[in-house]
Design an enzyme around this catalytic site. Sequence first.
Site, PDB file in Angstrom:
ATOM      1  N   TRP B 341       0.721  -1.261   0.094  1.00 11.52           N
ATOM      2  CA  TRP B 341      -0.007   0.155   0.099  1.00 11.52           C
ATOM      3  C   TRP B 341       0.927   1.274  -0.124  1.00 11.52           C
ATOM      4  O   TRP B 341       0.439   2.236  -0.598  1.00 11.52           O
ATOM      5  CB  TRP B 341      -0.910   0.011   0.987  1.00 11.52           C
ATOM      6  CG  TRP B 341      -1.698   1.246   1.374  1.00 11.52           C
ATOM      7  CD1 TRP B 341      -2.972   1.520   0.822  1.00 11.52           C
ATOM      8  CD2 TRP B 341      -1.363   2.536   2.092  1.00 11.52           C
ATOM      9  NE1 TRP B 341      -3.480   2.744   1.131  1.00 11.52           N
ATOM     10  CE2 TRP B 341      -2.564   3.422   2.011  1.00 11.52           C
ATOM     11  CE3 TRP B 341      -0.055   2.801   3.002  1.00 11.52           C
ATOM     12  CZ2 TRP B 341      -2.440   4.570   2.620  1.00 11.52           C
ATOM     13  CZ3 TRP B 341      -0.318   4.026   3.431  1.00 11.52           C
ATOM     14  CH2 TRP B 341      -1.341   4.964   3.404  1.00 11.52           C
ATOM     15  N   HIS B 342       1.943   1.172   0.646  1.00 15.40           N
ATOM     16  CA  HIS B 342       2.883   2.290   0.813  1.00 15.40           C
ATOM     17  C   HIS B 342       3.499   2.688  -0.469  1.00 15.40           C
ATOM     18  O   HIS B 342       3.991   3.863  -0.513  1.00 15.40           O
ATOM     19  CB  HIS B 342       3.898   2.170   1.756  1.00 15.40           C
ATOM     20  CG  HIS B 342       3.432   2.386   3.230  1.00 15.40           C
ATOM     21  ND1 HIS B 342       2.779   1.099   3.865  1.00 15.40           N
ATOM     22  CD2 HIS B 342       3.639   3.256   3.951  1.00 15.40           C
ATOM     23  CE1 HIS B 342       2.650   1.620   5.178  1.00 15.40           C
ATOM     24  NE2 HIS B 342       2.921   2.974   5.429  1.00 15.40           N
ATOM     25  N   GLY B 343       3.656   1.804  -1.550  1.00 15.83           N
ATOM     26  CA  GLY B 343       4.247   2.146  -2.657  1.00 15.83           C
ATOM     27  C   GLY B 343       4.539   1.234  -3.536  1.00 15.83           C
ATOM     28  O   GLY B 343       4.303  -0.178  -3.200  1.00 15.83           O
ATOM     29  N   PHE B 490       2.499   8.404  -0.954  1.00 14.31           N
ATOM     30  CA  PHE B 490       1.799   7.179  -0.979  1.00 14.31           C
ATOM     31  C   PHE B 490       0.136   7.692  -1.263  1.00 14.31           C
ATOM     32  O   PHE B 490      -0.583   6.771  -1.191  1.00 14.31           O
ATOM     33  CB  PHE B 490       1.712   6.729   0.383  1.00 14.31           C
ATOM     34  CG  PHE B 490       3.378   6.602   0.988  1.00 14.31           C
ATOM     35  CD1 PHE B 490       4.218   6.154   0.354  1.00 14.31           C
ATOM     36  CD2 PHE B 490       3.436   6.983   2.247  1.00 14.31           C
ATOM     37  CE1 PHE B 490       5.408   5.868   0.414  1.00 14.31           C
ATOM     38  CE2 PHE B 490       4.836   6.951   2.545  1.00 14.31           C
ATOM     39  CZ  PHE B 490       5.932   6.322   1.690  1.00 14.31           C
TER      40      PHE B 490
END
Lengths: 543, 490
Positions: B341-343, B490
């Site tokens: 989800w962060h990248g 993000f």
Amino acid sequence: MKSEPSANKTTQSAREALDAHPAGIRYALWVIVIGVLAALMPYHHEDMEAWRVIQNWDDLPCANILSTVPHTWSEVWNSVRREDFTTLSDDALLARAMSNAPNNEAPTPTVAVSESDTSNLATEQPVLESAAPPVRTRISPREFGRLRSDIDDPHDSLHRFYAQLDRVTQGEQTVARISMFSTSINGADRTSSQLRHLLQQRFGDGGKGWIPLAAGWRYQRHQDIRWEYEGWDTQIINHGAPGESRYGWGGVLAVATGPAHTLIETLARSRHSSSNLSNVRIFYQAHPRGGQLDLEVPGGETRMLNTYADEVVDRTFDVPVPNGARTLHIRSQPERSDQSTHVYGLTVENSGPGVVVDGIAFIGGFTRVLTHWPVTHLAEQIHKREPHLVIFWMGGNEATANSYRFSSGHYTRTYRQGIRNFKHAAPSLSCLVISVLDKGIRGPNGIQTLERVPMMVEAQERAAMEEGCAFLNLFEAAGGEGSVERWTQTTPPLISPDLAHLTRSGSRVIGSIIYRALLKDYDSWLSAPTGASTAQRNANASD
Amino acid sequence: MLFNSFDYIFFLAIVFLAFWGLEPHTNPALRSTDQRTAQNLQNARTTLLLIASYLFYASWNAVFLVLIVLSTWVDYAVGRRLYTENRPGIRRSLLAISLFTNLGLLGLFKYGDFAITVSGQLANQLGYSWQPSPLNLILPVGISFYTFQTLSYTIDLYRKKIDPARNLLEFATYVAFFPQLVAGPIVRASEFLPQFLQTPTLTKAQAQRGLYLILRGLVKKIAIADFLGANFVDRVFADPTAFSSSEAWVAIFAYTWQLYADFSGYTDIARGSARLLGFELPINFRRPLNVTGPIEFWRHWHITLSRWVQDYIYIPLGGSRRGRVRTYTNLFMSFMIIGVWHGSGWNFVLFGLWHATGVTLNRAFRDLRNASQVQASPSTRIRPLWVVAHFVYFAFHWPIFRGQSVDASLAYYQVLLAGDWDGLRVNISIWFIITLMGILHFCPKRWIDRMEALVCNLSWPWMAGLLVATGYALMHLAAQQPTPFVYFQF
């Protein structure tokens, strides 16, 4: 489902909140009023200018809130795509670097310096391999564009280098050699590799230049090679006292007292440079306890180099390299425990015509490092390396080190002594002193130029002039005072967060500036090839 | 428009004045007992917030407003239909439409280039010569946050846990509410939409708390996060090979504080701004580094994300109800998703792997202790040791998170583990901030509560004085251009 008492409690607290409600608005309103008054106060007092919230009335808060609304389809497209900085041309980068500079002269586009812009290269770039240009064809001003500062060469110091470059231009099988000495600002060979790349694109590939056998500093690099080494102890020139020890041309002596090896693979950075290994010359020190070096090139026989001599003496050895080879493996395996091998480095060159640039950096080194070679040793290295132009780009550490007490007179004397040692060994050697770039410090009013930077630039110019070298005011060429702040704000940033070192893109910009300055000065030399000062040359060039 | 800019302070003040200007208590001209007039005023205030939120977003990129509007419209329409539809097949299809739209947009903009690059590499590995060009799309700011918000709305409606939004206006305002639009906290529809049903209030205590949160957030962002970043951390991460191992270690510890101050500072400003407009946003951080292990950490760090993943991924996968192996698998999967989800990029896959492994092992260790009747959490005496151990474990993974590529991360680890302890060029101010953050974070909570109560209870002249003085101090400490928050990417 909430229970009834709890629901009652919630309703009650909501009612209480509602009753107490306007008090919060009044409270916040008073805070806003005080805040607005406090923000307005500095506008009534001239001496409180630094405290003004809005310094520039063109830049009112929220005035640009809708500035991102696109007006055309191409703007829509641009606003959803991110820029790939690796394909950004050097011209575009340079334009960004100069975009907010005072008295900005917008840099005019050159004829192609970008890898991505191959159409220009194919049609307009006079590449030597395809066609040798006619004798002393002047360079189109479009190739170097306008610069904020040109090379100043009142003593015609660059004559020898330009004469060699002229021979290269005329297609002779020779190489014009540049050795660029600098500090950590070029520690990873980024600026010199950009200069190498541009010059080789313009005049032909002369090779990779100087390669140390092992890194003397943690982040020393050569951009055009892949490099693996193990087992070497390195002695670096920064640590020595003046004239104390022999460090070789690159300022790093690699010593092996046990098994050690270095594997070098040459890389082609662009279609203008070759990945072939050719004209490999090892620079080493022979001495009474010298061991043996094994030099292995795939496809060729392994050569053994004995580094024994009755006394300490600098030598070179040319390694025969078969066509198409790209890797060289150097091994030291002393047979006895008292043996050691001492190697300064090696050079990789082509037969020409072309230009080669040595990127030599003394990371963390002060300008006085230039005086650390014993004079006779330096002279030997110069005669063996045979540079046509030596570029000195020193002073970065003096500019930023808090512990260094800068004195203009002392600094000039030190720099002059360093240059003099080179000139003593080779009086006709072309030399170019490049000034420090802007360096900054974060202060109450943002990023400010360090106070000593303009003084250092002056001192460096004085040293260059008094020793008969040419001078490039890179501080001015890159945008002058305040450029460090502007360069942190460009996209991509050109200065690293320490406000002293260049980013990868910044190195490209600086490499391009030095290239353009050299090209422009070479063009003016072409107008009066012998014995003319910069002023005379410029007068001729403008004709 | 960044929270740490004058633009935002000005913008918030204008919205505040306009919002409460449409409130009968403050505007005598609007006082009426008529229910319809009250509802019209409520709609006017909500419209104002929606316009302000869209302007706020447009200040960054107006084109990407289209994505927010599209996502809002699809989820609102799907939600209305889900509420009235009882046929399971159609309900599933409606949910699929919402998931496809939201995750499709997120996938295209966030993971598109990564997928293209990996496909090209895979093709080359298989012997095909295929080099696809990347799309080079900009990641729309806040897409990861508002996508999760709208998904929570549709999924909760599908599960019949909430009622749908009363109208598109309120739902659009929930999705785009500017204080939490770009970097959270991730607010559930069940937490936000009911707030439209009540008359907004701003008591003195709420105003004091709101202003205090904004002040605290600005100090965290400018005086701690940006200062640590500009004066030390960014330099080391930009070129780790230029620093010694000891400096690299100090940099990862400093980055821990930098990121915490940056992200929690953003959340503070978001919560403070929302509170000044009469809305309550959930807490996102609760002294997250004063914990003894990864599980406890994720209950205190980015709480709204871990809660979201728990409710919408971990529990639907079976949670801990289907045996140990399944529990560990579910935990692992959930935290891999948190990582990704962060990248996009292998770095974030490794980042997910780091946390997934940590949390799963932590859980297994706890189960083992429970099974052997040993106290599950460490005793008070050895707790500080565990806190320190977790802090080091946590800080050690920053090169993965922060590195531009796996190679860059490896280069950092090489420096960290090189054993080169010569030279520790760290400015005294950096040491001061690291120490101060440590003291504030690890001191007894009641000390902090007492200090906060003191500030929050200030009368308006003192609060105004404090805000003005801190504002000017921060103005002189801040960079000329405000630095974006880390979680914007993000």
